[in-house]
Design an enzyme around this catalytic site. Structure first.
Site: not given
Length: 189
Positions: A47, A127, A171
């Site tokens: 990320e 995300k 994540c």
């Protein structure tokens, strides 16, 4: 029909705020070459791989903040990643901070792309579940300001890639069962 996909997980080590994009890209290129030497088909970078994890710091200056975002992908400093991937015949997954202009409005996302062995982007994901907080909390030694610096994405896509169907998650998105359920219920793009 069975298939094998050899995947390399690239651990970059710390990226400092003072590290230039050129220096970071050079590190990514070294990983691409090393993975290719090992016979890998795909390299997975982390990320926000092109910068330090800047949500750790509170910033108010738009110029300072905008330096962390990519306005296009590939861009002038990242084009070499795509060209090298095509030359080596190796794909990659890359997380980065994206500054997009959509319907005349600037929007910021924590984005990842999947790039094929031909150096072309297969898919893009933004995300969805942003952790942390959106206001400066000065009592903290480090901040977690993803909610300040990014907007949530709205899609968990899947793509035909590397001989199968692949999806992406960054994540915090991996912590939610809906991520995998939504990916599992759809056809590839």
């Amino acid at each position: 029909m069975s298939r094998l996909v050899h995947v390399a997980a690239a651990q970059l080590g710390p990226i400092q705020r003072s590290d230039s994009r050129r220096d970071v890209v050079a590190r990514l290129l070294a990983h691409l070459h090393h993975a290719h030497e090992m016979g890998c088909h795909l390299v997975v970078f982390p990320e926000l791989a092109l910068t330090t994890f800047f949500p750790r710091w509170f910033m108010e200056d738009p110029e300072e903040l905008n330096a962390f975002y990519e306005r296009e992908m590939p861009g002038p400093e990242t084009r070499i990643l795509f060209d090298t991937a095509a030359r080596l015949g190796i794909g990659f997954y890359l997380g980065y901070a994206e500054l997009a202009v959509e319907q005349g409005v600037e929007r910021r996302y924590n984005t990842a792309i999947l790039v094929g062995r031909d150096g072309k982007i297969i898919g893009k994901y933004r995300k969805v579940h942003l952790p942390g907080h959106d206001q400066h909390e000065p009592w903290r030694a480090f901040q977690h300001l993803e909610k300040r610096y990014f907007e949530p994405g709205d899609d968990f896509g899947v793509w035909q890639a590397f001989g199968g169907v692949m999806g992406m998650a960054l994540c915090n998105d991996r912590r939610w069962s809906e991520t995998y359920r939504v990916m599992g219920l759809q056809a590839p793009r």
